[in-house]
Design a protein around this motif. Structure first.
Motif, mmCIF file in Angstrom:
data_model
loop_
_atom_site.group_PDB
_atom_site.id
_atom_site.type_symbol
_atom_site.label_atom_id
_atom_site.label_comp_id
_atom_site.label_asym_id
_atom_site.label_seq_id
_atom_site.Cartn_x
_atom_site.Cartn_y
_atom_site.Cartn_z
ATOM 1 N N ARG B 30 0.831 -1.128 0.136
ATOM 2 C CA ARG B 30 -0.110 0.013 0.071
ATOM 3 C C ARG B 30 0.893 1.226 -0.085
ATOM 4 O O ARG B 30 0.394 2.446 -0.709
ATOM 5 N N PHE B 31 1.992 1.265 0.588
ATOM 6 C CA PHE B 31 2.986 2.250 0.611
ATOM 7 C C PHE B 31 3.196 2.570 -0.636
ATOM 8 O O PHE B 31 3.357 3.905 -1.264
ATOM 9 N N GLU B 32 3.722 1.601 -1.270
ATOM 10 C CA GLU B 32 4.332 1.927 -2.641
ATOM 11 C C GLU B 32 3.344 2.361 -3.743
ATOM 12 O O GLU B 32 3.543 3.169 -4.632
ATOM 13 N N GLU B 33 1.966 1.931 -3.333
ATOM 14 C CA GLU B 33 0.709 2.124 -4.384
ATOM 15 C C GLU B 33 0.737 3.888 -4.189
ATOM 16 O O GLU B 33 0.505 4.339 -5.011
ATOM 17 N N ARG B 34 0.722 4.099 -2.864
ATOM 18 C CA ARG B 34 0.343 5.659 -2.483
ATOM 19 C C ARG B 34 1.527 6.394 -2.818
ATOM 20 O O ARG B 34 1.484 7.710 -3.165
ATOM 21 N N ALA B 35 2.825 5.861 -2.957
ATOM 22 C CA ALA B 35 3.965 6.667 -3.314
ATOM 23 C C ALA B 35 4.051 6.883 -4.885
ATOM 24 O O ALA B 35 4.266 7.903 -5.356
ATOM 25 N N GLY B 36 3.399 6.006 -5.477
ATOM 26 C CA GLY B 36 3.350 5.999 -7.034
ATOM 27 C C GLY B 36 2.301 7.045 -7.266
ATOM 28 O O GLY B 36 2.697 7.868 -8.318
ATOM 29 N N GLU B 37 1.138 7.083 -6.429
ATOM 30 C CA GLU B 37 0.273 8.302 -6.586
ATOM 31 C C GLU B 37 0.928 9.668 -6.618
ATOM 32 O O GLU B 37 0.730 10.727 -7.055
ATOM 33 N N ALA B 38 1.666 9.581 -5.379
ATOM 34 C CA ALA B 38 2.482 10.813 -4.974
ATOM 35 C C ALA B 38 3.232 11.372 -6.011
ATOM 36 O O ALA B 38 3.521 12.562 -6.295
ATOM 37 N N TYR B 39 3.941 10.317 -6.544
ATOM 38 C CA TYR B 39 4.790 10.788 -7.658
ATOM 39 C C TYR B 39 4.240 11.306 -8.570
ATOM 40 O O TYR B 39 4.782 12.321 -9.406
ATOM 41 N N ALA B 40 3.043 10.702 -8.954
ATOM 42 C CA ALA B 40 2.473 11.097 -10.332
ATOM 43 C C ALA B 40 1.934 12.542 -10.202
ATOM 44 O O ALA B 40 1.727 13.326 -11.051
ATOM 45 N N GLN B 41 1.464 12.973 -8.764
ATOM 46 C CA GLN B 41 0.984 14.160 -8.478
ATOM 47 C C GLN B 41 2.096 15.424 -8.195
ATOM 48 O O GLN B 41 1.911 16.307 -7.803
ATOM 49 N N GLY B 42 3.424 14.756 -8.574
ATOM 50 C CA GLY B 42 4.527 15.750 -8.234
ATOM 51 C C GLY B 42 5.142 16.094 -7.085
ATOM 52 O O GLY B 42 5.904 16.879 -6.727
ATOM 53 N N GLN B 43 4.566 15.313 -5.985
ATOM 54 C CA GLN B 43 5.095 15.456 -4.562
ATOM 55 C C GLN B 43 6.492 14.631 -4.531
ATOM 56 O O GLN B 43 6.999 14.992 -3.238
ATOM 57 N N ILE B 44 6.857 13.632 -5.094
ATOM 58 C CA ILE B 44 7.895 12.924 -5.131
ATOM 59 C C ILE B 44 8.723 13.309 -6.707
ATOM 60 O O ILE B 44 8.073 13.215 -7.654
ATOM 61 N N GLY B 45 9.947 13.474 -6.491
ATOM 62 C CA GLY B 45 10.789 13.717 -7.733
ATOM 63 C C GLY B 45 11.668 12.858 -7.851
ATOM 64 O O GLY B 45 11.843 11.897 -7.339
ATOM 65 N N GLY B 46 12.591 12.974 -9.070
ATOM 66 C CA GLY B 46 13.545 12.258 -9.416
ATOM 67 C C GLY B 46 13.370 10.669 -9.813
ATOM 68 O O GLY B 46 12.215 10.462 -10.420
ATOM 69 N N PHE B 47 14.210 9.875 -9.267
ATOM 70 C CA PHE B 47 14.071 8.428 -9.612
ATOM 71 C C PHE B 47 13.224 7.758 -8.368
ATOM 72 O O PHE B 47 13.430 8.095 -7.316
ATOM 73 N N CYS B 48 12.194 6.806 -8.717
ATOM 74 C CA CYS B 48 11.486 6.610 -7.784
ATOM 75 C C CYS B 48 11.219 4.914 -8.176
ATOM 76 O O CYS B 48 10.224 4.713 -9.087
ATOM 77 N N HIS B 49 11.960 3.979 -7.447
ATOM 78 C CA HIS B 49 11.681 2.554 -7.844
ATOM 79 C C HIS B 49 10.681 1.960 -7.002
ATOM 80 O O HIS B 49 11.142 1.692 -5.693
ATOM 81 N N LEU B 50 9.757 1.372 -7.500
ATOM 82 C CA LEU B 50 8.763 0.668 -6.536
ATOM 83 C C LEU B 50 8.929 -0.902 -6.634
ATOM 84 O O LEU B 50 9.562 -1.406 -7.457
ATOM 85 N N TYR B 51 8.353 -1.208 -5.520
ATOM 86 C CA TYR B 51 8.683 -2.750 -4.922
ATOM 87 C C TYR B 51 7.516 -3.726 -5.329
ATOM 88 O O TYR B 51 7.677 -4.801 -5.003
ATOM 89 N N ILE B 52 6.672 -2.863 -5.850
ATOM 90 C CA ILE B 52 5.307 -3.889 -5.772
ATOM 91 C C ILE B 52 5.488 -5.222 -6.527
ATOM 92 O O ILE B 52 6.063 -5.284 -7.753
#
Lengths: 327, 332
Positions: B30-52
């Motif tokens: 769930r953390f990664e799903e929400r991180a992915g969403e936050a990335y799409a919304q521009g709250q997270i930048g750079g490279f973001c490698h998800l573990y799902i």
């Protein structure tokens, strides 16, 4: 005061620091059974056994990284590279791991490690074994870079480097190991980041470090004898942090400066010195600062070509004549 | 491959253990799903490698070590940091680049650190943290402790020089380290078969006369058992192990990459999802009546709330102050 070689001064520093702190260990190629490729670690295996004097396979990247990992959990490794030429294989660990760990962990993980070994050209070892890479490492925030010229400084700076909580790149002069000088018995350190005026003078400042200190000193002797020019010799000792204060103070006195280094000219240590001087001592300068460096070529094997490639007193004197308008 | 673990004859206390594994997998998913969403919304930048998709590996393995053991990971390490003991809020805040992040906002997604829990990164150069892990294991030997090092890396790292130099020295010096290869089959967009002459990662160990094992990385209990064996070998015999967990990532290499495309098909991805590690454990727990549907729903709700709190913490955490730019370059 006892007179010892640069090599033995380094040996004393290692021995004393290993005696003082059980977290200090020495790791590298041929440091133990073989007693060191340049005999810097002579006798240490016998004194501290193989737990603390560790021979490695030829795997610079791997053992440099093992050193960084050990430093991450609180040990204080001294990693010997047989020469800095081979350390290019390990530059990822020095730059990406050691230099950046404290910063990218938000201050959680200091890396108290010393990477040391000989750098610079020796004699006819050709392109891949003859290079002074100070400016490569000095470019990187998070590293300290030192390059002592005398046995006294070698011992004091190595002890300071081992006690420092940051990664220190410690460049020894391959041609300096037999150099002799006074070294007091017992404990002392030379602070990192403090230059040393090796010879006082009033007409021109010669900035140098490591092997080129001798070049500058010889040039200074001849300048005094042949041209009645009084040259001040400033040994940087540390490249990073750079002791700008001492450099500027000297140039404010002499109004002229020549920087002598064994590295290549482009983006070299001297370029940084010149940058500092034009900003901080612009009004004191009576002439543009000149640089004497290695030729901007890979080192040739041929003896005459090699000699022509390296800084020497003649080239320093020629540069001094230019900045003093003596031509 | 190990047999699917059987849960029928579990001793008391085991059910709670399985619940913990499930909860951790649900949490990091769930953390990664929400991180992915936050990335799409521009709250997270750079490279973001998800573990799902790979949850069983980190969860199974990290439950097999002690709190005083050391953990090293690559740049796909959000889950590892959390399971190793880092608050999800501190991890999310780090992804947001905030002062409350576990690296003070200066490391980001690829450089999570938590010294308090011996989680030692968070490393962004493929394979470069393997020697670091061996160095920590060297320190265990040097000090005479029985601490073990667990080092996670992807299968693409086994072709790099650092892998071989490190495995050689770890075997030569008998260092207590578990090299856990998370073989998710693709190094970015290059299939293992297109990058390696030997397709079974575990076989690389024979070059160094090192113990090896391969395990179904979609089976959390199998990963747990295999890691436990390797950790015991490291702790008691000071011997390293190369453990290959065969797993699969559902997302693209990073958030900047497509989920499928030229290098793998949608069909392959869907087929792999049938092996989903969370669904697998859920089915086993339900079949063996070790958990009810209601309890599972309750757990999902708790996890949802925990991740929302992590997001709130990250969002409310301040930016690092301007002077942070120049701190932590050197230790005084």
């Amino acid at each position: 005061m006892p007179v010892v070689t640069y090599r033995d001064a380094l040996n004393q520093a290692l021995r004393e620091e290993m005696d003082r702190d059980p977290n200090v260990f020495l790791m590298g190629e041929e440091v133990g059974v073989y007693q060191g490729a340049y005999k810097v670690s002579r006798g240490l295996l016998e004194a501290f056994n193989e737990r603390r004097v560790i021979d490695t396979p030829i795997a610079e990247l791997g053992f440099a990284g093992i050193g960084v990992g050990a430093a991450m959990v609180g040990l204080r490794p001294v990693i010997e590279f047989m020469t800095w030429n081979f350390a290019l294989l390990a530059v990822d660990q020095v730059v990406n791991s050691a230099a950046k760990m404290l910063y990218m962990s938000g201050g959680q993980i200091p890396i108290p490690i010393v990477f040391r070994g000989p750098g610079g050209a020796a004699l006819q070892l050709a392109a891949q074994h003859s290079q002074a890479l100070e400016s490569w490492y000095a470019h990187v925030p998070g590293l300290k870079v030192v390059a002592p010229a005398t046995p006294y400084d070698a011992k004091g700076l190595l002890k300071a480097a081992i006690r420092d909580d940051n990664p220190v790149v410690f460049l020894e002069g391959e041609m300096l190991y037999n150099a002799k000088g006074e070294v007091p018995d017992g404990d002392y350190t030379v602070p990192i980041g403090v230059a040393d005026v090796k010879r006082e003078g009033s007409d021109v400042t010669l900035i140098c470090h490591s092997k080129t200190v001798t070049v500058a000193e010889r040039a200074a002797e001849r300048l005094a004898a042949e041209l009645d020019v009084s040259a001040e010799v400033v040994d940087l000792r540390s490249i990073r942090p750079l002791d700008t204060e001492t450099i500027v103070t000297s140039v404010q006195k002499t109004n002229r400066c020549v920087v002598v280094e064994e590295g290549w000219p482009f983006c070299g240590v001297g370029a940084q010195v010149v940058d500092e001087l034009q900003r901080r001592a612009f009004d004191s300068l009576d002439a543009p600062v000149l640089r004497v460096t290695s030729a901007d070529v890979p080192m040739p094997y041929n003896k005459k070509l090699e000699r022509a490639a390296k800084p020497n007193p003649d080239r320093v004197i020629a540069a001094v004549k230019q900045v003093a308008y003596l031509d | 491959m190990s047999q699917p673990a059987r849960l029928h004859h579990v001793e008391p206390g085991r059910a709670e253990f399985y619940h913990r594994l499930l909860r951790q997998m649900l949490l990091v998913r769930r953390f990664e799903e929400r991180a992915g969403e936050a990335y799409a919304q521009g709250q997270i930048g750079g490279f973001c490698h998800l573990y799902i998709g790979q949850e069983a590996v980190a969860v199974g393995a990290l439950n097999a070590i002690r709190p005083d053991d050391y953990v090293f990971a690559s740049y796909r390490e959000h889950a590892h940091a959390i399971i190793a003991g880092t608050a999800p809020g501190a991890v999310m805040a780090e992804l947001f680049g905030r002062e409350g992040g576990c690296s003070g906002g200066k490391g980001g997604s690829m450089h999570l650190f938590n010294v308090e829990h011996n989680f030692l990164g968070g490393h962004g150069i493929v394979g470069a943290h393997l020697p670091l892990a061996a160095g920590a294991a060297f320190a265990s030997r040097y000090r005479g402790t029985d601490q073990v090092v667990l080092c996670f890396f992807g299968e693409a790292a086994v072709n790099i020089g650092a892998f071989h130099e490190t495995l050689n020295m770890a075997a030569l010096w008998e260092l207590p380290v578990v090299f856990l290869c998370e073989n998710n089959r693709y190094g970015m967009g290059t299939a293992l078969e297109r990058a390696a002459a030997v397709w079974d990662v575990y076989r690389r160990a024979c070059s160094y006369d090192m113990a090896e094992e391969t395990v179904d990385g979609m089976d959390v209990l199998a990963v747990y058992e295999a890691t436990r064996g390797a950790v015991t070998r490291a702790r008691q015999e000071h011997l390293p192990t190369l453990l290959e967990a065969r797993t699969y990532r559902y997302m693209g290499h990073s958030m900047a990459d497509p989920i499928h495309g030229h290098y793998r098909t949608k069909e392959e991805l869907e087929e792999q999802k049938l092996q989903d590690p969370i669904q697998r454990l859920l089915r086993q727990l339900l079949d063996d009546e070790l958990m009810t549907d209601a309890a599972i729903e309750r757990m999902r709700g708790e996890v949802e709330q925990e991740v929302e709190e992590a997001l709130r913490f990250a969002d409310e955490s301040p930016e690092p102050p301007p002077e942070a730019l120049y701190t932590d370059v050197y230790r005084d």
